[in-house]
Scaffold this active site. Structure first.
Site, PDB file in Angstrom:
ATOM      1  CG  ASN A   1      -0.407 -36.907  -4.788  1.00 44.34           C
ATOM      2  OD1 ASN A   1      -0.308 -37.673  -5.618  1.00 44.34           O
ATOM      3  ND2 ASN A   1       0.884 -36.444  -4.542  1.00 44.34           N
TER       4      ASN A   1
ATOM      5  CG  HIS B   1      16.671 -21.808  -6.813  1.00 45.01           C
ATOM      6  ND1 HIS B   1      17.995 -22.110  -6.126  1.00 45.01           N
ATOM      7  CD2 HIS B   1      17.073 -21.266  -8.161  1.00 45.01           C
ATOM      8  CE1 HIS B   1      19.050 -21.555  -7.139  1.00 45.01           C
ATOM      9  NE2 HIS B   1      18.675 -21.188  -8.215  1.00 45.01           N
TER      10      HIS B   1
ATOM     11  CD  GLU C   1      19.154 -17.799  -9.115  1.00 45.08           C
ATOM     12  OE1 GLU C   1      19.984 -16.887  -8.803  1.00 45.08           O
ATOM     13  OE2 GLU C   1      19.288 -18.734  -9.250  1.00 45.08           O
TER      14      GLU C   1
ATOM     15  NE  ARG D   1       4.799 -35.979  -4.283  1.00 38.66           N
ATOM     16  CZ  ARG D   1       6.182 -36.675  -4.470  1.00 38.66           C
ATOM     17  NH1 ARG D   1       7.181 -35.834  -4.147  1.00 38.66           N
ATOM     18  NH2 ARG D   1       6.385 -37.816  -4.981  1.00 38.66           N
TER      19      ARG D   1
ATOM     20  CG  HIS E   1       8.316 -33.274 -16.522  1.00 33.33           C
ATOM     21  ND1 HIS E   1       8.264 -33.912 -17.405  1.00 33.33           N
ATOM     22  CD2 HIS E   1       8.237 -33.778 -15.263  1.00 33.33           C
ATOM     23  CE1 HIS E   1       8.046 -35.093 -16.876  1.00 33.33           C
ATOM     24  NE2 HIS E   1       8.034 -34.977 -15.689  1.00 33.33           N
TER      25      HIS E   1
ATOM     26  CD  GLU F   1       4.663 -34.533 -13.548  1.00 28.02           C
ATOM     27  OE1 GLU F   1       4.091 -35.339 -12.609  1.00 28.02           O
ATOM     28  OE2 GLU F   1       5.677 -34.940 -14.014  1.00 28.02           O
TER      29      GLU F   1
END
Length: 129
Positions: free
Chosen positions: A60, A74, A122, A9, A5, A56
């Site tokens: 936070n 990207h 992209e 964030r 993965h 993922e």
């Protein structure tokens, strides 16, 4: 070995999950809250994690904004038709930042879209075999 993965964030988990599932057509593979660490993880992808890489999404709880910086480029996704993919993204409320067309100096058809946190994706049109 294989790539499992890529972690991004995000500032609003619900908006991000909506973008990746409803705009980009991925599936929510799993989502877990970690109260003692004050964060939530969600994994999205086109296929089960046992079969392909996922994204993922990490939220936070105590962070309201991130600086994306200029090192990350990207995420690339192969599509059958970049023109149709752009139209689909726009119809679903997504932002196309570069319309479909041949890449500069080449013939591969590409486009770029942007997620709610500003990450670029992209779209690369599959070449006929």
């Amino acid at each position: 070995m294989r790539i499992l993965h890529t972690m991004l964030r995000v500032t609003n988990m619900d908006k991000s999950i909506t973008f990746y599932t409803e705009v980009m057509g991925m599936k929510l593979l799993r989502k877990n809250d970690f109260p003692s660490g004050r964060f939530t993880l969600a994994f999205v992808g086109f296929q089960p994690e046992s079969e392909g890489a996922a994204i993922e999404l990490t939220h936070n709880w105590d962070t309201n904004a991130y600086t994306l910086g200029d090192a990350f480029g990207h995420i690339a996704i192969q599509v059958d038709d970049a023109y149709a993919a752009c139209e689909s993204v726009k119809q679903r409320g997504g932002l196309v930042t570069r319309e479909a067309g041949p890449m500069k100096g080449g013939t591969t058809v590409i486009a770029f879209v942007q997620d709610p946190d500003g990450y670029k994706i992209e779209l690369i049109e599959r070449r006929p075999v």
